[in-house]
Write an enzyme that holds these catalytic residues in place. Sequence first.
Site, mmCIF file in Angstrom:
data_model
loop_
_atom_site.group_PDB
_atom_site.id
_atom_site.type_symbol
_atom_site.label_atom_id
_atom_site.label_comp_id
_atom_site.label_asym_id
_atom_site.label_seq_id
_atom_site.Cartn_x
_atom_site.Cartn_y
_atom_site.Cartn_z
ATOM 1 N N ASN A 191 0.832 -1.196 0.000
ATOM 2 C CA ASN A 191 0.000 0.000 0.000
ATOM 3 C C ASN A 191 0.868 1.248 0.000
ATOM 4 O O ASN A 191 1.756 1.394 0.832
ATOM 5 C CB ASN A 191 -0.861 0.001 1.266
ATOM 6 C CG ASN A 191 -1.644 1.297 1.449
ATOM 7 O OD1 ASN A 191 -2.421 1.683 0.573
ATOM 8 N ND2 ASN A 191 -1.403 1.962 2.571
ATOM 9 N N GLU A 192 0.627 2.153 -0.935
ATOM 10 C CA GLU A 192 1.327 3.443 -0.951
ATOM 11 C C GLU A 192 2.825 3.260 -0.702
ATOM 12 O O GLU A 192 3.396 3.814 0.242
ATOM 13 C CB GLU A 192 0.695 4.391 0.071
ATOM 14 C CG GLU A 192 -0.742 4.748 -0.289
ATOM 15 C CD GLU A 192 -1.413 5.715 0.689
ATOM 16 O OE1 GLU A 192 -0.875 5.915 1.786
ATOM 17 O OE2 GLU A 192 -2.459 6.287 0.335
ATOM 18 N N GLU B 146 -8.111 5.686 -3.891
ATOM 19 C CA GLU B 146 -8.511 6.245 -2.595
ATOM 20 C C GLU B 146 -8.744 7.731 -2.739
ATOM 21 O O GLU B 146 -7.975 8.441 -3.389
ATOM 22 C CB GLU B 146 -7.390 6.091 -1.545
ATOM 23 C CG GLU B 146 -7.092 4.692 -1.087
ATOM 24 C CD GLU B 146 -6.058 4.678 0.031
ATOM 25 O OE1 GLU B 146 -5.818 5.737 0.656
ATOM 26 O OE2 GLU B 146 -5.452 3.611 0.263
ATOM 27 N N TRP C 163 -4.766 13.186 9.338
ATOM 28 C CA TRP C 163 -3.313 13.226 9.510
ATOM 29 C C TRP C 163 -2.730 14.617 9.337
ATOM 30 O O TRP C 163 -1.523 14.795 9.438
ATOM 31 C CB TRP C 163 -2.633 12.241 8.554
ATOM 32 C CG TRP C 163 -3.231 12.173 7.192
ATOM 33 C CD1 TRP C 163 -4.136 11.261 6.749
ATOM 34 C CD2 TRP C 163 -2.977 13.051 6.093
ATOM 35 N NE1 TRP C 163 -4.467 11.506 5.434
ATOM 36 C CE2 TRP C 163 -3.774 12.593 5.007
ATOM 37 C CE3 TRP C 163 -2.175 14.174 5.899
ATOM 38 C CZ2 TRP C 163 -3.778 13.231 3.758
ATOM 39 C CZ3 TRP C 163 -2.175 14.806 4.661
ATOM 40 C CH2 TRP C 163 -2.973 14.334 3.608
ATOM 41 N N LYS D 11 -9.392 6.521 13.295
ATOM 42 C CA LYS D 11 -10.818 6.596 13.624
ATOM 43 C C LYS D 11 -11.419 7.955 13.309
ATOM 44 O O LYS D 11 -12.637 8.084 13.231
ATOM 45 C CB LYS D 11 -11.058 6.222 15.092
ATOM 46 C CG LYS D 11 -10.459 7.139 16.118
ATOM 47 C CD LYS D 11 -10.687 6.561 17.520
ATOM 48 C CE LYS D 11 -10.099 7.429 18.604
ATOM 49 N NZ LYS D 11 -8.648 7.543 18.573
#
Lengths: 540, 540, 540
Positions: free
Chosen positions: B3-4, B163, B171, B212
């Site tokens: 991923n990434e 995405e 973030w 979250k």
Amino acid sequence: MGNEYGCHNRFDYSDDAMRAFQEWCRERYGTIDAVNDAWGANFWSQRMTDFSQIIPPRFIGDGNFMNPGKLLDFKRFSSDALKAFYEAERDALAEITPDMPLTTNFMVSASNSVMNYDDWGDVVDFVSNDHYFTPGEAHLDEMAYAASLTDGIARKNPWWLMENSTSAVNWRPINYRKEPGQMIRDAMVHVAMGADAVGFFQWRQSRAGAEKFHSSMVPLAGEDSQVFRDVCTLGRDLDALADAGLLGSRVERAKVAVVFDYESQWATEHTATPTQQVRHWTEPLDWFRALLDVGVTADVVPVRGEWDAYDVVVLPSVYLLSEADSQRLRDYVQGGGKVIVTYATGISDERDHIWLGGFPGSIRDVMGVRVEEFAPLGDDFPGTKNEVSLSNGTTAHDWIDVITSVADGADVIATYDDDPWSGLDGVPAIVANRFGEGRSVYVGCRLGRDGLAASLPEVLDALGVADSDSGSGDAKVLRVVREGADGTRFAFLFNRTRGKVTVPVDGEPLLTSMASVVGDGDTAEITPNGFVVTRSVCAD
Amino acid sequence: MGNEYGCHNRFDYSDDAMRAFQEWCRERYGTIDAVNDAWGANFWSQRMTDFSQIIPPRFIGDGNFMNPGKLLDFKRFSSDALKAFYEAERDALAEITPDMPLTTNFMVSASNSVMNYDDWGDVVDFVSNDHYFTPGEAHLDEMAYAASLTDGIARKNPWWLMENSTSAVNWRPINYRKEPGQMIRDAMVHVAMGADAVGFFQWRQSRAGAEKFHSSMVPLAGEDSQVFRDVCTLGRDLDALADAGLLGSRVERAKVAVVFDYESQWATEHTATPTQQVRHWTEPLDWFRALLDVGVTADVVPVRGEWDAYDVVVLPSVYLLSEADSQRLRDYVQGGGKVIVTYATGISDERDHIWLGGFPGSIRDVMGVRVEEFAPLGDDFPGTKNEVSLSNGTTAHDWIDVITSVADGADVIATYDDDPWSGLDGVPAIVANRFGEGRSVYVGCRLGRDGLAASLPEVLDALGVADSDSGSGDAKVLRVVREGADGTRFAFLFNRTRGKVTVPVDGEPLLTSMASVVGDGDTAEITPNGFVVTRSVCAD
Amino acid sequence: MGNEYGCHNRFDYSDDAMRAFQEWCRERYGTIDAVNDAWGANFWSQRMTDFSQIIPPRFIGDGNFMNPGKLLDFKRFSSDALKAFYEAERDALAEITPDMPLTTNFMVSASNSVMNYDDWGDVVDFVSNDHYFTPGEAHLDEMAYAASLTDGIARKNPWWLMENSTSAVNWRPINYRKEPGQMIRDAMVHVAMGADAVGFFQWRQSRAGAEKFHSSMVPLAGEDSQVFRDVCTLGRDLDALADAGLLGSRVERAKVAVVFDYESQWATEHTATPTQQVRHWTEPLDWFRALLDVGVTADVVPVRGEWDAYDVVVLPSVYLLSEADSQRLRDYVQGGGKVIVTYATGISDERDHIWLGGFPGSIRDVMGVRVEEFAPLGDDFPGTKNEVSLSNGTTAHDWIDVITSVADGADVIATYDDDPWSGLDGVPAIVANRFGEGRSVYVGCRLGRDGLAASLPEVLDALGVADSDSGSGDAKVLRVVREGADGTRFAFLFNRTRGKVTVPVDGEPLLTSMASVVGDGDTAEITPNGFVVTRSVCAD
């Protein structure tokens, strides 16, 4: 006994600490699956199969991506581990000097939460605190706030101010001195808030070493100095208060409680949150000050404390609310309590698992609002702005709750005025509700001290309380009362302004500093940095 | 599949990586002397006699003094090493599922170049990208820029948006939410720019763990939420476009190409440069936006791509120009091409060896200018200023080329107006030249989006092109067209302003969001964050 | 011979260095108890019982809490250790080439004190310096200051400018180029201040490697460039000065000395001080510039130098004053010397033990003031302000001494005007005193260059000196004179302004740059960045 536990040694990432943390987790959770569940370990494949796989939250390149549940527990563990260390020291001493009360110096202030001092309050024979003043305009208020929180941690038992400074400290980038009068006034604020002793670091200022520029009782300039003369005056003042029967008296309970929670502060320090500009502790001090600005002196009460014994309780960004605490709040309001709850309250339970279905998750029914998402504000990118106006003339900063529905019968006290395309225009900002026998007000944004002070009259009115139930009723003066067992009342009045203020004197003047009792003795004129202490005996 | 790649593990300084880097150098350069030559190792006695003496560019106390050639190659190596890792994973999967197309999620945006994604484009079966919006006023434009670059990396083959976020990420220091309409509009911008699929991170928002507070398709508030309702609407919209035949269509080639080069970005990240305020990527986005501001939608094209197939090509601070690329540019203009070249272009060859004799070294003949030195601007010392006026009313910031001579027949379009003693007063700022059958314009300073937009009409005029050859011709609207194999044209129009705009509708309205088709169907009124998609069939 | 010792390798925390530091301490102090005493080791239980327990001041989490005595000694040790390394290299070379003078390039500037260059001056055959210009308005003045300090370190023996830049450097975040004329002017400032040679880094600009963007004599653009032509002109100018007999001449002693002390700078770098905004070196440059602003060119003199040979000496925040230096100052004033002493002077002795009884501890009698505590100013907390007005119209920043008593017969030249409750209102700010045959002025706050320039006429008047005893007498011009053994005087005049200035020419014009001698040869008109050099023979 150790000094300021956790100040410079809060976290230990060693292998020894790792094993202790594993043991702590075993005691708290019982099984590794319970740990996995608590920390949401399914996400990002963090599942562990044995306690030995638990490592401390060591640096991994980006704090955003540390597991927030583990980080919160590591802070709990670190407070507990140092507390156990204190207890071991205490027990060794207690064997030798069984009649000596034992304590250690906490570091309670509006901006320090290295340990959960409320939890430590249970293991000392009496609470003691180190407090160093905040430079600038917050000096008096922050000190009163911190002292009130210390008093809350002490459960209104008398406590000691173990350390404060006669003037400048030496550890800030710029170390402001105290103005004339502030040294005595500062000590007296702690006394007003429950301190039965006032200590200073340091006695005689050191000529060499790391703290030689930290002020002291006997300064580098020697005994022929204003600082030393003021220290002597303070000694005489404290004697006079002792003679007048102050020792052992307790701070009169306020009408309003502002709740502070160490664990909510810890949880909101995680960086992957809606905004790093909002952490729990940014809000309680603003509320305490805004209440002073409408003449109300509140008590600052730890979340474990007796906040439900107050007429009005404020939950300011109390991010963690367990099922039990949520029910406690519900019961309180149901039974007639009056509560003010702000944005970022009740987001998660004690494991930092978010309450689902809309915010504030576990107490939506009490508050009569449902928040779908957060709209953090900022100005760190071109075209962003960190302010949105409210219909009541105040301005929101940093955080707005997008309230999408309001309970039947709830009153929208203020809404947002914004760009028609932002999705905030017309959204409810402050909502009053009735629940059971009680009432609630939800404040869905950060208004800051000024915005809160401007909104408070209407908010208190919505709760059905007058705005001067406790305190001075006068924004210009901080008023605190200590009550003796015999009904004696010691009233402390401090000037909060940069000009002279005239205040009514309620009793026999015991002490004045930078103040004078005038006229027929019913009023006093207090200069900035000044105060008056009076004694009266309650007729009741 | 990973991923990434490179997002959190771009560099590896371990001894294993050291050996792999040594091997990479051996493959690239053959001999250690060729490495010495490439890295200018004679300077500062850095000469090596064996590949085993090559170490990674580990921290040495001051990034200024790392060898820039080695650092550039270490970035190339790091991209290659992770690409090889991807290929190994891909090949393992391909054995098991030979009929499944394989890809990985790139991170193409205007401010990310951890990998050379243009180089990775060759090893995926189809390109896919993760894109997270830039808060504030650049939101729409940066997204269109990044999506266009993705489309350039995909060589105009359809690609996937793997995405993006329905609203806030978690973030950033401050995590702004999306305004009403933006989630659907954002997805549609990627579709307009060539995406045949739109994915989100994350499906159901996690209650615990590090992400979250990252938005999702099913938010913490649940299905009864605007976000979830919008996700459902978007699903229906995408279905409608698929039904209308959009899948597989390609983005119509623009008239103007803006070139982006990962390796120029990497080279300009070295800190010992004329100014750290200018790195390659600061300029292409400004040009893309300035072109939109005069109604031109450009394609963003990797330097290895087909920029010489366009009518006009912009080289914005393309710091590295190899001999071959310099010749390619020369041939392009010689043959009638029109080129805009800015300051900080063509400074060095692919080894970061500076082209001697005056800048832009290898293409001075094409541009008709000679720059003797650079005059970086700033305001980090008292008495410095980060602005110099131009005679055309715009203002230079950050970088000025000191152009000391101009070719015969070249036209000076603008000069600097400055302090008579600074050496900049009267120096040429923008120079138009003719070379072979083509034309060129050199812009010798940083003008920023606004300065470029103000200068563009004259610049385009000097190149002999009208200013509205492609795009909407209207600064208020972003217009992109996808063309089906059957001649079907899908026109996407997005409102770039904070007010309503009225636009002509060219075809059958397929979709609208925050917009309405008015009158007799020939015009649409689009609110901020809104768009219109129409379909027409080309009569040709 | 090493290059710029200490620039990138000042401190060594290895175990080898630890042992060398232990040995250094043994040599300096003899016994471990003497070390304990010097470092105030009783405080915080830091007492050692053996030299082997001395460790370097490695990072302990917070620089505030490093032992300041140890840190100061570690800086002394580090300078001594590298000096010993230089001496070893020098001695090896001296055996091979006994007739060659040996030196190394110092880094003397207003903001660098990695080594104690005044101490190193004793071990080189002649002093040489690397100087890189300060961007912006301080360019000329800082250069003159640094060159004067270099001349002071050389004890007025001719020295070399080993390195400077023809234009931009490459190691700042923004690397400003030099304006037309500045390269030659800059070189000539060093010559005026005593340099007999001018060198540049680098000869031919490198195409690759870490310094390829650092300017050079032959720039990347090649010989056909203004930089190279100016280098050639400079060569001819230096030849002309040599022909005129300049080599070996010495800078005429000024009337005023401004004292600089490397060890005071080191001591004030400790972070646990009254304010981190004030370190020794912030003040001498302000004084040097303020004196230029009233037409006085001062000499910058190391504290070990002959400052007591001057008419007036300024001690600007000379934090460390040993018993011996205090006595030297007392003797100087007693005997008729005139001294200006500022805040933060004479706080501690050479071990950083504070002088007790009030500040400035060891020279209170000379200055006629007693300071009880410091009142640092700042604006890093709401409600703080970094400015207090003085009665003479100037403004204090960063630091105020709370002067609580003034000697009989002393004159208060200026007081503070402040908030009546701050304790600063009416406090003496500038105090003039007579002591023995001499006079003194104490400046108890930071006034900055402008405040000092505005206060200087009155200060100099209180000292009984006119304000134009040396220098140009004209704020617009920097004037320096070199005197040959034969009575030849070379006067250098530099324009300090951004406009043309007309100056009297005192002698035969030897050189002009950006200047022209006009009229009958008695005056010259100098443009910004220009200068005039004249020669005359002293009639005396």
